[in-house]
Design an enzyme around this catalytic site. Structure first.
Site, short mmCIF file in Angstrom:
data_model
loop_
_atom_site.label_atom_id
_atom_site.label_comp_id
_atom_site.label_asym_id
_atom_site.label_seq_id
_atom_site.Cartn_x
_atom_site.Cartn_y
_atom_site.Cartn_z
N HIS A 1 13.07 17.99 71.22
CA HIS A 1 14.38 17.41 70.86
C HIS A 1 14.85 17.87 69.48
O HIS A 1 15.48 17.11 68.75
CB HIS A 1 14.34 15.88 70.89
CG HIS A 1 14.02 15.31 72.25
ND1 HIS A 1 14.99 14.98 73.16
CD2 HIS A 1 12.84 15.04 72.86
CE1 HIS A 1 14.41 14.51 74.26
NE2 HIS A 1 13.11 14.54 74.11
N ASN B 1 16.44 9.47 78.01
CA ASN B 1 16.93 10.80 78.42
C ASN B 1 18.13 10.64 79.35
O ASN B 1 18.45 9.53 79.78
CB ASN B 1 15.83 11.57 79.16
CG ASN B 1 14.82 12.20 78.21
OD1 ASN B 1 15.07 12.36 77.03
ND2 ASN B 1 13.68 12.57 78.75
N TYR C 1 5.20 8.24 68.17
CA TYR C 1 6.41 8.45 67.37
C TYR C 1 6.21 8.18 65.88
O TYR C 1 6.86 8.79 65.03
CB TYR C 1 7.59 7.63 67.95
CG TYR C 1 8.13 8.23 69.23
CD1 TYR C 1 7.35 8.28 70.38
CD2 TYR C 1 9.40 8.79 69.30
CE1 TYR C 1 7.81 8.86 71.55
CE2 TYR C 1 9.87 9.37 70.47
CZ TYR C 1 9.07 9.40 71.59
OH TYR C 1 9.54 9.98 72.74
FE1 HDE Z 1 9.65 11.83 73.28
N1 HDE Z 1 9.09 12.49 71.46
N2 HDE Z 1 7.70 11.85 73.85
N3 HDE Z 1 10.16 11.34 75.20
N4 HDE Z 1 11.55 11.81 72.78
C1 HDE Z 1 9.93 12.76 70.46
O1 HDE Z 1 9.64 12.15 68.23
C2 HDE Z 1 6.65 11.94 73.02
C3 HDE Z 1 9.32 11.15 76.24
C4 HDE Z 1 12.61 11.41 73.53
O2 HDE Z 1 16.85 12.09 68.83
C5 HDE Z 1 9.23 13.09 69.19
O3 HDE Z 1 11.03 12.02 66.45
C6 HDE Z 1 5.43 11.74 73.75
C7 HDE Z 1 10.01 10.55 77.34
C8 HDE Z 1 13.83 11.57 72.79
O4 HDE Z 1 15.27 11.96 67.34
C9 HDE Z 1 7.76 12.91 69.54
C10 HDE Z 1 5.80 11.57 75.05
C11 HDE Z 1 11.29 10.40 76.93
C12 HDE Z 1 13.45 12.10 71.57
C13 HDE Z 1 7.83 12.51 70.99
C14 HDE Z 1 7.22 11.63 75.10
C15 HDE Z 1 11.37 10.89 75.59
C16 HDE Z 1 12.03 12.24 71.60
C17 HDE Z 1 9.58 14.41 68.58
C18 HDE Z 1 4.91 11.36 76.28
C19 HDE Z 1 12.48 9.82 77.72
C20 HDE Z 1 14.37 12.51 70.43
C21 HDE Z 1 10.47 14.08 67.42
C22 HDE Z 1 4.06 10.28 76.21
C23 HDE Z 1 12.31 8.46 78.09
C24 HDE Z 1 14.72 11.38 69.54
C25 HDE Z 1 10.45 12.66 67.29
C26 HDE Z 1 15.69 11.85 68.48
C27 HDE Z 1 11.27 12.72 70.51
C28 HDE Z 1 6.74 12.21 71.67
C29 HDE Z 1 7.95 11.55 76.31
C30 HDE Z 1 12.61 10.88 74.86
C31 HDE Z 1 6.87 14.11 69.30
C32 HDE Z 1 4.03 11.77 73.17
C33 HDE Z 1 9.40 10.14 78.70
C34 HDE Z 1 15.24 11.24 73.27
O5 HDE Z 1 7.17 11.87 68.80
#
Ligand code: HDE
Length: 717
Positions: A83, A156, A370
């Site tokens: 993202h 999402n 996060y």
């Molecule tokens: Fe994320 N995800 N994610 N994700 N995600 C991040 O956090 C993570 C997942 C989503 O506009 C990171 O600040 C793991 C699902 C959005 O700043 C990080 C897992 C969904 C955004 C991270 C998931 C998301 C992130 C990277 C699996 C939809 C952007 C930067 C367990 C429901 C937020 C940050 C923004 C961002 C980890 C899976 C949505 C690395 C470990 C499922 C919208 O922490």
């Protein structure tokens, strides 16, 4: 010792520097604040570093130079691992009605209450500078600054995910992003590593169907849905739990572009989505979504044919209807992109009293992840002190110090319990108002396993496919053919076909045909037999749920000197009445002299204003202008692309020569002859359908091999 060249007249150089300073004075002029260092010292000369003599070495003593370069060297913070490319805006959430029956969350306590909000939309796979129209999931993250703390719904634009367990997230993301040895392709899953991983991860099949659909190439961030994905809990004042899935429904309806358009948009305007959102907010056409809740109880969760803790599954709206409980309005762009959009720290673990987690193993992993991410990106434990991340309600705790602490608690006491009493004793826990975890009963051995129903990997993928219109199914097949066509290793392509055959035999066969696969592989061995009795869920289709009108959309009019001024005026008025806009594309950016002799400014020069920028086009040249345009490839592409992308095309008779030269017949129902100003209204009404999809089926079918015949042909060859 001055070198030989230093004997150049000293006054020549000092003249030059004086001259430059003089110029700066002229530009800034007036009553402006003095430029200072970070320490607040006024700066006299920001053009020249301090040196010995005129051509001598620069002095270490120049603290202003050192401070400036030092700060510049540290301007970047690590981009988000996923993202990275995003766009954010401020706004508010307005509650429609109290939901106290279901939740004690303060944000839902009062009708009409407005809660400040910040939303950030993003692509997942691309790096920060990648183009907006990459085929990708869009992040839809909303921070709600409630009166009982910040609540982040980090979702999402697709209601399901690739994997069921957080332990696979690093593998998924490694596979999807650029390949590590070569650093490409970026912002694209069309490569071997992604499809290798996906083909070996059958639980991703449902998500593959969504990402190969037009949902991953939205026309605008304003025209897409959002989903919390996981099942959460809402808890009322009595401690009763109701399961919930969160939905964001766009007020302007849903709309996507077609793949060829996306590819061209990335070249025409890599910031298409950012610009669109920025322009809409600046124009007062505030993007808006309604928050929808799918509420269900334990009995439903028990009886549902899939596991509600499985993030690769959804609950069809037809089964559990959506209750709309409020609206999110984005009405303010950021003051500074870095301070707000880049530094905003969303965290799934940010919830408030009245909301709680479930045991979805993906959500549990996210809740852990996060915080780490924010520490790494923002460089210390005080990132919540940044204005974009700070709660807007009162807060009080004994956490202190650390990098960049600028909000340490006041007074003597910084621990608890303490006997200082009263206000001097500082904040105390509050059993009445504080967050209480839902006391779900948990028991069992320590196991590395998944629940039984998680093993159904294909039934909902099938349901998604059969819920799409024919046009959408066609786009899905095209997308698979494109992406797998970029895969070099044929065994990977075959494994994906094996998965697709479990979704729908016709889909698997058609994609195989498009890839020239002669002998179909066997369907992948399913961990659990796919259901074949899934009923279509019309709410899953974009095209079955069109917007109410053409509001928020844009028409591009190709004009020349002599274009009909009355017609232009009428078209603009009709579009404005619809809430849509008209932009003029002219041979020169300086504009045209219309038929009434008036100069009309252009929004785009033709070379920089291809038709992919618009939802529909109007080709309105004068006779002389049309003859000139017909010679320009940019004009021919303008109409040819609009036609190929199934857009509605209005045209005056004079434009025929351009269509003829482009090899296009304007006889289909998507082309609209404008005989005068009175026709502008009916044309705009026609545009409400957004695209004339019938045209697509009339265009040439894609190349394919029908399996048995191709085998014979190849043998003969
Ligand atoms: Fe994320 N995800 N994610 N994700 N995600 C991040 O956090 C993570 C997942 C989503 O506009 C990171 O600040 C793991 C699902 C959005 O700043 C990080 C897992 C969904 C955004 C991270 C998931 C998301 C992130 C990277 C699996 C939809 C952007 C930067 C367990 C429901 C937020 C940050 C923004 C961002 C980890 C899976 C949505 C690395 C470990 C499922 C919208 O922490």
């Amino acid at each position: 010792m001055p070198g030989p060249r230093s004997s150049k007249p000293a006054n020549e150089t000092s003249q030059r520097s004086r001259g430059m300073r003089g110029e700066i004075h002229q530009i800034s002029g007036g009553d402006v604040p003095a430029l200072t260092t970070q320490q607040g010292m006024p700066v006299a000369d920001d053009q020249n570093s301090l040196r010995i003599g005129v051509r001598g070495p620069v002095l270490l003593e120049d603290a202003h130079l050192r401070e400036k370069i030092f700060h510049f060297d540290h301007e970047r913070i690590p981009e988000r691992v996923v993202h990275a490319r995003g766009f954010g805006a401020h706004g508010f959430f307005e509650t429609y009605e109290p939901l106290t029956e279901i939740t004690r969350a303060d944000i839902f306590a009062r009708r009409g209450e407005r809660t400040p909000a910040f939303a950030r939309f993003s692509t997942v796979v691309g790096n920060k500078g990648s183009p907006d129209l990459a085929r990708d999931v869009r992040g839809f993250a909303v921070k709600l600054y409630t009166k009982e703390g910040n609540w982040d719904i980090v979702g999402n634009n697709i209601p399901v995910f690739f994997i069921q367990d957080a332990i696979k997230f690093p593998d998924l993301v490694h596979a999807a992003k650029q390949e590590p040895d070569r650093g490409f392709p970026q912002a694209a899953t069309a490569h071997d590593n992604f499809w290798d991983f996906a083909s070996l991860t059958p639980e991703s099949t449902h998500m593959l169907m969504w990402i190969m659909s037009d949902r991953t190439i939205p026309r605008s961030l304003r025209f897409m849905e959002g989903f919390g994905v996981h099942t959460f809990r809402l808890i009322n004042a009595e401690g009763r739990s109701t399961f919930v899935k969160f939905h964001w429904k766009p007020k302007r309806g849903m709309q996507s572009v077609v793949w060829d358009e996306a590819v061209k948009l990335n070249g025409a305007d890599a910031d298409f989505h950012r610009r669109d959102m920025w322009a809409a907010i600046q124009a007062g056409d505030f993007p808006e979504w309604e928050l929808g809740l799918q509420l269900f109880d334990d009995a439903f969760a028990e009886s549902f044919e899939f596991d509600v803790l499985d993030a690769t599954k959804l609950i069809p709206e037809e089964l559990v209807p959506i209750r709309r409980v409020g609206r999110l309005v984005l009405d303010r762009v950021v003051d500074n992109f870095f301070a707000e959009t880049e530094q905003v720290a969303f965290m799934t673990q940010n919830i408030v009293p009245g909301v709680d987690f479930t045991n979805d193993p993906l959500l549990q992993g996210r809740n852990f992840s996060y915080l780490d991410t924010q520490l790494k990106r923002l460089g210390g434990p005080n990132f919540v002190h940044l204005p974009i991340n700070a709660p807007k309600c009162p807060f009080a705790h004994f956490q202190q110090d650390g990098h960049m602490a600028f909000r340490n608690p006041k007074g003597r006491v910084n621990y608890e319990p303490n006997s200082w009493g009263g206000a001097a004793g500082g904040p105390r826990e509050s059993p009445q108002h504080g967050f209480i975890t839902y006391p779900a009963e948990e028991a069992g051995g320590k196991l590395r396993v998944r629940p039984e129903l998680f093993a159904d990997h294909f039934s909902q993928a099938r349901q998604f496919y059969i819920s799409q219109t024919e046009v959408e199914q066609h786009h899905i097949r095209d997308a698979f053919a494109f992406e797998l066509g970029k895969v070099e290793v044929s065994a990977i392509r075959l494994r994906v076909i094996g998965l697709l055959l479990n979704v729908d035999a016709e889909l698997g066969t058609a994609v195989a045909g498009r890839l020239g696969i002669v002998a179909l592989p066997p369907a992948a061995e399913p961990a659990r037999a796919p259901r074949t009795d899934m009923r279509p869920s019309p709410s899953l289709s974009l095209l079955s749920n069109p917007p109410l009108n053409f509001g928020g959309r844009k028409v591009g009019a190709l004009v020349t000197d002599g274009s009909d001024a009355l017609l232009l005026k009428a078209l603009r008025a009709e579009l404005e009445a619809e809430g849509a806009t008209l932009e003029l594309v002219a041979p020169l950016i300086t504009g045209i002299v219309a038929s009434d002799g008036r100069l009309v400014a252009a929004h785009h020069a033709l070379v920089a204003g291809p038709s992919v920028l618009f939802d529909a086009v109007a080709v309105l040249p004068s006779v002389a202008g049309a003859a000139e345009l017909a010679l320009l490839s940019a004009a021919r592409s303008f109409v040819a692309d609009a036609f190929a992308h199934c857009k509605f095309i209005a045209h005056v008779e004079a434009a025929d020569v351009i269509f003829d030269k482009a090899g296009i017949s304007t006889s289909d129902g998507g082309c609209f002859a404008l005989r005068g100003a009175a026709d502008a209204g009916p044309f705009v009404a026609r545009c409400r359908a957004l695209r004339f999809w019938e045209r697509e089926s009339a265009l040439a079918p894609p190349p394919t091999v029908s399996n048995g015949r191709a085998a014979r042909d190849r043998k003969r060859a």
